[in-house]
Write a protein that holds these residues in place. Structure first.
Motif, PDB file in Angstrom:
ATOM      1  N   ASN A 111      -0.564  -6.183 -11.620  1.00  0.00           N
ATOM      2  CA  ASN A 111      -0.459  -4.735 -11.367  1.00  0.00           C
ATOM      3  C   ASN A 111      -0.716  -3.830 -12.584  1.00  0.00           C
ATOM      4  O   ASN A 111       0.079  -2.992 -12.979  1.00  0.00           O
ATOM      5  CB  ASN A 111       0.787  -4.389 -10.516  1.00  0.00           C
ATOM      6  N   GLY A 112      -1.929  -4.053 -13.114  1.00  0.00           N
ATOM      7  CA  GLY A 112      -2.416  -3.187 -14.175  1.00  0.00           C
ATOM      8  C   GLY A 112      -1.979  -3.573 -15.578  1.00  0.00           C
ATOM      9  O   GLY A 112      -2.420  -2.968 -16.547  1.00  0.00           O
ATOM     10  N   ILE A 113      -1.109  -4.572 -15.679  1.00  0.00           N
ATOM     11  CA  ILE A 113      -0.649  -4.997 -17.001  1.00  0.00           C
ATOM     12  C   ILE A 113      -1.441  -6.236 -17.434  1.00  0.00           C
ATOM     13  O   ILE A 113      -1.483  -7.239 -16.717  1.00  0.00           O
ATOM     14  CB  ILE A 113       0.868  -5.302 -16.989  1.00  0.00           C
ATOM     15  N   LYS A 114      -2.075  -6.144 -18.584  1.00  0.00           N
ATOM     16  CA  LYS A 114      -2.845  -7.279 -19.110  1.00  0.00           C
ATOM     17  C   LYS A 114      -1.974  -8.119 -20.037  1.00  0.00           C
ATOM     18  O   LYS A 114      -1.162  -7.587 -20.795  1.00  0.00           O
ATOM     19  CB  LYS A 114      -4.066  -6.763 -19.880  1.00  0.00           C
ATOM     20  N   TYR A 115      -2.168  -9.434 -19.957  1.00  0.00           N
ATOM     21  CA  TYR A 115      -1.415 -10.341 -20.818  1.00  0.00           C
ATOM     22  C   TYR A 115      -2.191 -11.630 -20.980  1.00  0.00           C
ATOM     23  O   TYR A 115      -3.134 -11.902 -20.245  1.00  0.00           O
ATOM     24  CB  TYR A 115      -0.009 -10.599 -20.241  1.00  0.00           C
ATOM     25  N   GLU A 116      -1.791 -12.431 -21.969  1.00  0.00           N
ATOM     26  CA  GLU A 116      -2.489 -13.687 -22.244  1.00  0.00           C
ATOM     27  C   GLU A 116      -1.478 -14.772 -22.595  1.00  0.00           C
ATOM     28  O   GLU A 116      -0.520 -14.533 -23.336  1.00  0.00           O
ATOM     29  CB  GLU A 116      -3.485 -13.489 -23.398  1.00  0.00           C
ATOM     30  N   PHE A 117      -1.711 -15.967 -22.044  1.00  0.00           N
ATOM     31  CA  PHE A 117      -0.831 -17.106 -22.326  1.00  0.00           C
ATOM     32  C   PHE A 117      -1.312 -17.824 -23.576  1.00  0.00           C
ATOM     33  O   PHE A 117      -2.437 -18.306 -23.610  1.00  0.00           O
ATOM     34  CB  PHE A 117      -0.840 -18.089 -21.150  1.00  0.00           C
ATOM     35  N   LYS A 118      -0.464 -17.877 -24.593  1.00  0.00           N
ATOM     36  CA  LYS A 118      -0.825 -18.560 -25.839  1.00  0.00           C
ATOM     37  C   LYS A 118       0.089 -19.763 -26.042  1.00  0.00           C
ATOM     38  O   LYS A 118       1.270 -19.722 -25.657  1.00  0.00           O
ATOM     39  CB  LYS A 118      -0.634 -17.612 -27.031  1.00  0.00           C
ATOM     40  N   VAL A 119      -0.460 -20.805 -26.663  1.00  0.00           N
ATOM     41  CA  VAL A 119       0.372 -21.949 -27.038  1.00  0.00           C
ATOM     42  C   VAL A 119       0.113 -22.261 -28.509  1.00  0.00           C
ATOM     43  O   VAL A 119      -1.041 -22.345 -28.935  1.00  0.00           O
ATOM     44  CB  VAL A 119       0.060 -23.207 -26.184  1.00  0.00           C
ATOM     45  N   PHE A 120       1.183 -22.363 -29.280  1.00  0.00           N
ATOM     46  CA  PHE A 120       1.089 -22.700 -30.696  1.00  0.00           C
ATOM     47  C   PHE A 120       1.801 -24.024 -30.921  1.00  0.00           C
ATOM     48  O   PHE A 120       2.915 -24.211 -30.429  1.00  0.00           O
ATOM     49  CB  PHE A 120       1.739 -21.610 -31.552  1.00  0.00           C
ATOM     50  N   LYS A 121       1.139 -24.917 -31.655  1.00  0.00           N
ATOM     51  CA  LYS A 121       1.834 -26.168 -31.985  1.00  0.00           C
ATOM     52  C   LYS A 121       2.118 -26.244 -33.484  1.00  0.00           C
ATOM     53  O   LYS A 121       1.331 -25.764 -34.305  1.00  0.00           O
ATOM     54  CB  LYS A 121       1.054 -27.382 -31.479  1.00  0.00           C
ATOM     55  N   ARG A 122       3.264 -26.836 -33.782  1.00  0.00           N
ATOM     56  CA  ARG A 122       3.691 -26.925 -35.177  1.00  0.00           C
ATOM     57  C   ARG A 122       2.823 -27.928 -35.923  1.00  0.00           C
ATOM     58  O   ARG A 122       2.526 -29.002 -35.425  1.00  0.00           O
ATOM     59  CB  ARG A 122       5.170 -27.344 -35.242  1.00  0.00           C
ATOM     60  N   LEU A 123       2.404 -27.534 -37.116  1.00  0.00           N
ATOM     61  CA  LEU A 123       1.549 -28.413 -37.931  1.00  0.00           C
ATOM     62  C   LEU A 123       2.394 -29.376 -38.760  1.00  0.00           C
ATOM     63  O   LEU A 123       3.543 -29.101 -39.049  1.00  0.00           O
ATOM     64  CB  LEU A 123       0.671 -27.563 -38.834  1.00  0.00           C
TER      65      LEU A 123
END
Ligand code: FOL
Length: 182
Positions: A170-182
């Protein structure tokens, strides 16, 4: 069931770094919440569940009809709460919860789901291997924020079941991010 004390964080974070306002989420994004539900619930084996670990304020922020979060072992970290509903686990410290949950072979994955206090402990703990962060492309009035973390210690990665690219609800943009520990 895993053989090491590892866990993940999941959070939705606004453009200005916020995660909450006056004890609640600052936004209502249905599909993003469905992602939270799916990611924290999904397991490989029948008869095994994931556990969601949360602080007292996060516990109290979940609407009554969704609390405890279904299909998951609910774990609350609090030194002041006296009681939780049957089936919900209560520990005074994250470390103690993790230690005892690891001995439980009916638990598949551990998710720290907030709030800022537990997120801060998690991002600084080497046993927290992954951060599942939804970046919401809007600013919101917030009084609780995701902690700063050492970006040199993480790298962005891709993950099965995590949709790629810009999402919109409903008009809100978002993105799924995944970060892994080095
Ligand atoms: N992580 C992400 N990605 N999004 C979030 O909204 C989020 N929220 C929390 C922690 N990590 C997150 C903490 N706050 C519910 C409510 C608040 C909350 C977490 C969960 C909740 O009611 N969940 C139900 C809703 C299911 C649905 O509407 O589909 C659940 O069963 O998970």
């Amino acid at each position: 069931p895993t053989d090491d004390m590892v866990y993940s964080v999941i959070a939705a974070v606004s453009k200005n770094g916020g995660i909450g306002y006056k004890g609640n989420l600052p936004w209502k994004i249905k599909k993003e919440m469905e992602y939270f539900n799916l990611m924290t619930t999904r397991v490989n084996l029948k008869g095994v569940q994931n556990a969601v670990i949360m602080g007292r304020c996060t516990w109290q922020s979940i609407p009554d009809k969704y609390r405890p979060l279904k299909g998951r072992i609910n774990v609350v970290i609090s030194k002041t709460l006296n009681s939780v509903p049957e089936g919900v686990l209560l520990y005074p410290k994250l470390e103690e919860a993790l230690k005892s949950l690891y001995l439980n072979d009916r638990i598949e994955n551990l998710w720290v789901i907030g709030g800022s206090g537990l997120y801060k402990e998690a991002v600084n703990d080497k046993n927290c291997k992954k951060l599942f962060i939804t970046k919401i492309d809007q600013e919101y009035l917030c009084d609780t924020f995701f902690p700063d973390f050492d970006t040199k210690k993480f790298e962005e990665t891709s993950e099965a079941n995590v949709p790629k690219g810009i999402q919109e609800d409903n008009g809100i943009k978002y993105e799924f991010k995944v970060f892994k520990r080095l």
